[in-house]
Design an enzyme around this catalytic site. Structure first.
Site, mmCIF file in Angstrom:
data_model
loop_
_atom_site.group_PDB
_atom_site.id
_atom_site.type_symbol
_atom_site.label_atom_id
_atom_site.label_comp_id
_atom_site.label_asym_id
_atom_site.label_seq_id
_atom_site.Cartn_x
_atom_site.Cartn_y
_atom_site.Cartn_z
ATOM 1 N N CYS A 373 33.108 43.769 55.992
ATOM 2 C CA CYS A 373 34.367 43.029 55.998
ATOM 3 C C CYS A 373 35.116 43.053 57.336
ATOM 4 O O CYS A 373 35.691 42.027 57.710
ATOM 5 C CB CYS A 373 35.271 43.481 54.858
ATOM 6 N N ARG A 402 24.741 53.714 54.704
ATOM 7 C CA ARG A 402 25.612 54.733 54.123
ATOM 8 C C ARG A 402 24.860 56.059 54.065
ATOM 9 O O ARG A 402 23.687 56.101 53.696
ATOM 10 C CB ARG A 402 26.018 54.336 52.698
ATOM 11 N N GLN A 420 23.926 43.784 51.516
ATOM 12 C CA GLN A 420 24.895 43.274 50.547
ATOM 13 C C GLN A 420 24.987 41.758 50.631
ATOM 14 O O GLN A 420 24.930 41.177 51.715
ATOM 15 C CB GLN A 420 26.283 43.855 50.823
ATOM 16 N N ASP A 422 27.434 39.644 50.740
ATOM 17 C CA ASP A 422 28.851 39.835 51.008
ATOM 18 C C ASP A 422 29.537 38.507 51.304
ATOM 19 O O ASP A 422 28.965 37.665 52.004
ATOM 20 C CB ASP A 422 28.985 40.742 52.233
ATOM 21 N N HIS A 424 33.758 36.764 51.965
ATOM 22 C CA HIS A 424 35.208 36.947 51.997
ATOM 23 C C HIS A 424 35.883 35.592 52.057
ATOM 24 O O HIS A 424 35.400 34.676 52.728
ATOM 25 C CB HIS A 424 35.613 37.810 53.195
ATOM 26 N N LYS A 504 41.342 43.621 40.727
ATOM 27 C CA LYS A 504 39.942 43.221 40.868
ATOM 28 C C LYS A 504 39.325 42.887 39.518
ATOM 29 O O LYS A 504 39.829 43.268 38.457
ATOM 30 C CB LYS A 504 39.130 44.323 41.529
ATOM 31 N N HIS A 550 37.637 39.839 48.556
ATOM 32 C CA HIS A 550 36.275 40.349 48.720
ATOM 33 C C HIS A 550 35.479 39.932 47.491
ATOM 34 O O HIS A 550 35.996 39.993 46.374
ATOM 35 C CB HIS A 550 36.246 41.878 48.763
#
Length: 676
Positions: A373, A402, A420, A422, A424, A504, A550
């Site tokens: 992000c 990670r 991911q 991902d 946004h 969320k 997100h």
């Protein structure tokens, strides 16, 4: 990226997973915590037994034509499948309850832990007890004693049966802290003394089994051991566990058991457990040559083999196509960035333990990215935006890294490097609802492609500590709720369960075994726009802060691939199968023609391969083992007529057909996401 979002794909809410290597945590406020292995599962329908032991279908799977071959029925066998003699074709529905759905089951499991501890201390004098909570599928208890064997588990189970048969009452007693301490010291139980020190509430409660054994406990329990069906209890395994999860503390013996209300439920659970074992993505990944984790390179780092990489390419290609259709712009961003970027985002303050060490490059510190992000925010921030530019939607298949303890690594489900899906969205306040609804529509479209039709949806609202104003929180929460209502999805509200930066929606998909997997998440963020000071110019030429959303649909490609493998037991639908067809010559004489057939199939995008050099029955068996959906058999007659004889893994013998007809039927099946 939000921290809850970062971990959304970390763990499945799964009914059946291997026992973890991680070890028990300390007591919280004197109460027994859920162990690391514990995962909440809903009550689920379990169909037992299945019609065809080779495959297992559930309502969450794609249409039967896409997944299941219909077993041929044997009229002489009363209409039963030839592979399933002795089993009734009419399936029984057995609903497996959970600790949350059945207080009776929870009481049984908690009592079984005590009964097991009593049995162990009778059989192994001098063994010390520690903690013994219930877990999702049963219970466990940790003991300080010599290592146990499977033979010991059988002895312990027999002793448990004797205790159950005696119908001993469970008696609750309240005592002072001083009295509890005196009793514990009298029986020389040092771990119980530590547990007592961590209990803050008073009075202290003790539960007795008859007048023969007792334990510190808050309950609940059944009234007497006779309320347990001994035929619904089984001891499953023994493992090592450090006291309170601390590797510097003694290694304990942890005995796992499962307990149910009835013997039928236990049989259903064991059947389901075997089915989950058969579907284990780690075993299938090796058997089907899909992926590996090479210890020479390091744990938790996935190597996608050609077949697995083919499936990944198909997933990625489909993902990109749908996102472009929904108005997203695709991004590619770096795998590293200056450490200062992660200071601004807050990750170095709140997420450092999950990040790898920094690298010094020309006297500047760089960091492997744990999230995508901040990069997307930098792309937004590269120029000043007008309100007319919003919403702005950006998406990336971004690989992140990670740090995970080696003991927590688990196939594709828990890794150290993963990609991911991902995205946004930067939007105005009054655009939140429509953008969320768009995300829900996109999520459904993607998941339906892969056969996931049933979801568990949760809406998490404002916690006690939060950033942003009350007004914007209320507006965002209402927008999420209205989007779910418009979509018509049933959902549960988790009051106060939102992240500190915004409300969320979390979505769990249900696989063919009824297990729930956290994949999709949609999160509103009021924090990062503030931290990075991003803005837009409104209609009054004033700078305003945009809303940041997100979202992920698959969670991570690695984990989603693992779910797909287990959902289909490696029997992928034709459209995503790494090899769609094998061309098999009866003898080497037909190899030349088979090569031409394979070349023609490959030239138009059908994934085909030629296999020869063995007798035809073995070639067919090998294709079955590799779960290849289609086999095109070629003998002298097929060469003469320029045809192939097609055999489908799901549809059986399809007969002879021309190459063009074979191609057309494959293309139609792929287009319709069905089988041949």
């Amino acid at each position: 990226m939000s921290f809850a979002y970062a971990m959304a794909a970390a763990s499945p809410s799964s009914l059946l997973l291997p026992r973890p290597q991680t070890l028990s945590r300390p007591l919280l406020n004197g109460r027994l915590p859920s162990p690391p292995a514990t995962r909440r599962i809903p009550s689920l329908p379990f169909w037992y037994p299945t019609r065809d032991p080779r495959r297992f279908a559930a309502s969450s799977s794609p249409s039967p034509s896409a997944v299941e071959g219909k077993p041929k029925l044997d009229a002489k066998n009363g209409g039963r499948s030839a592979k399933d003699k002795g089993k009734s074709l009419r399936e029984q529905r057995i609903v497996l309850p959970t600790n949350e759905s059945s207080e009776k089951l929870l009481r049984i499991r908690h009592t079984c832990a005590h009964v097991m501890a009593m049995a162990v201390q009778r059989l192994f004098p001098g063994s010390k007890v520690t903690i013994g909570p219930w877990i999702d599928n049963g219970f466990y208890y940790d003991f300080d004693m010599e290592p146990l064997t499977d033979k010991d588990l059988k002895r312990i189970k027999k002793e448990m049966d004797r205790i159950i048969n005696r119908n001993l009452p469970l008696i609750r007693e309240e005592v002072s802290r001083e009295e509890a301490q005196t009793r514990i010291m009298a029986v020389n139980e040092p771990y119980k003394l530590k547990i007592l020190e961590s209990i803050e509430e008073e009075p202290i409660t003790i539960y007795h089994i008859g007048n023969e054994w007792w334990d510190l406990c808050a309950g609940p329990h059944v009234d007497s051991t006779g309320h347990i069906d001994k035929k619904a209890v089984e001891l499953e395994s023994v493992a090592g566990a450090y006291w309170r999860g601390d590797v510097s503390k003694p290694m304990l013996q942890r005995i796992y058991g499962t307990a149910w209300e009835t013997e039928e439920q236990l049989k259903a659970y064991l059947h389901l457990k075997e089915e989950a074992k058969r579907r284990d993505h780690r075993r299938l990944g090796q058997d089907l040559d899909l992926f590996s984790i090479q210890e020479d390179a390091g744990g938790g780092l996935v190597f996608w083999h050609p077949k697995g990489a083919t499936v990944r390419h198909i997933i990625e290609d489909s993902w990109k196509k749908i996102h472009l259709q929904h108005g997203y712009d695709l991004l590619y961003t770096p795998h590293v960035a200056k450490a200062d970027l992660w200071k601004v985002s807050g990750h170095l303050d709140f997420y450092k333990e999950n990040m790898y060490d920094q690298m010094n490059i020309e006297d500047e510190l760089y960091q492997l990215r744990p999230m995508n992000c901040p990069y997307h925010i930098l792309v937004y921030k590269r120029k000043l935006h007008s309100y007319r530019d919003l919403p702005m939607r950006v998406a990336e298949l971004g690989t992140v890294y990670r740090y995970e303890l080696s003991g927590s690594l688990h196939g594709l489900f828990r890794v150290r490097g993963f990609t991911q899906d991902d995205a946004h969205i930067f939007c105005l306040d009054d655009q939140i609802k429509n953008e969320i609804r768009g995300v829900l529509d996109l999520t459904e479209e993607i998941l339906l492609q892969f056969g996931f039709k049933k979801y568990e949806v949760n809406l998490s609202t404002r916690p006690e500590k939060f950033v942003g104003t009350d007004d914007i929180w209320e507006k965002a929460t209402i927008a999420l709720r209205d989007a779910l209502d418009d979509k018509g999805w049933a959902y549960q509200i988790d009051e106060g369960g939102g992240a500190f930066y915004g409300p969320k929606i979390d979505l769990k998909i249900e696989d063919a075994l009824g297990r729930k997997w956290q994949c999709s998440t949609v999160q509103v963020d009021f924090n990062l726009p503030e931290r990075f000071d991003i803005s837009y110019v409104d209609s009054n030429a004033e700078k305003r802060r945009p809303i940041m959303i997100h979202r992920a649909v698959l969670g991570s490609l690695e984990r989603f691939f693992g779910v797909l493998i287990e959902h289909y037991a490696g029997d992928f639908p034709l459209w995503i199968s790494p090899i769609q067809a094998r061309v098999l010559p009866v003898t080497d004489t037909e190899v030349k023609y088979c090569t031409e057939v394979v070349s023609k199939l490959n030239s138009i995008g059908i994934r085909a391969e030629l296999c020869y050099g063995e007798r035809l029955p073995k070639l067919i068996r090998n294709a079955e083992k590799q779960k290849v959906p289609l086999m095109a058999v070629v003998g002298p007659k097929e060469v003469e007529t320029q045809m192939v004889t097609v055999r489908s893994r799901f549809g059986g013998e399809l007969g002879m057909m021309t190459i063009d007809e074979f191609i057309a039927r494959i293309q139609l099946a792929v287009s319709n996401r069905t089988s041949l």
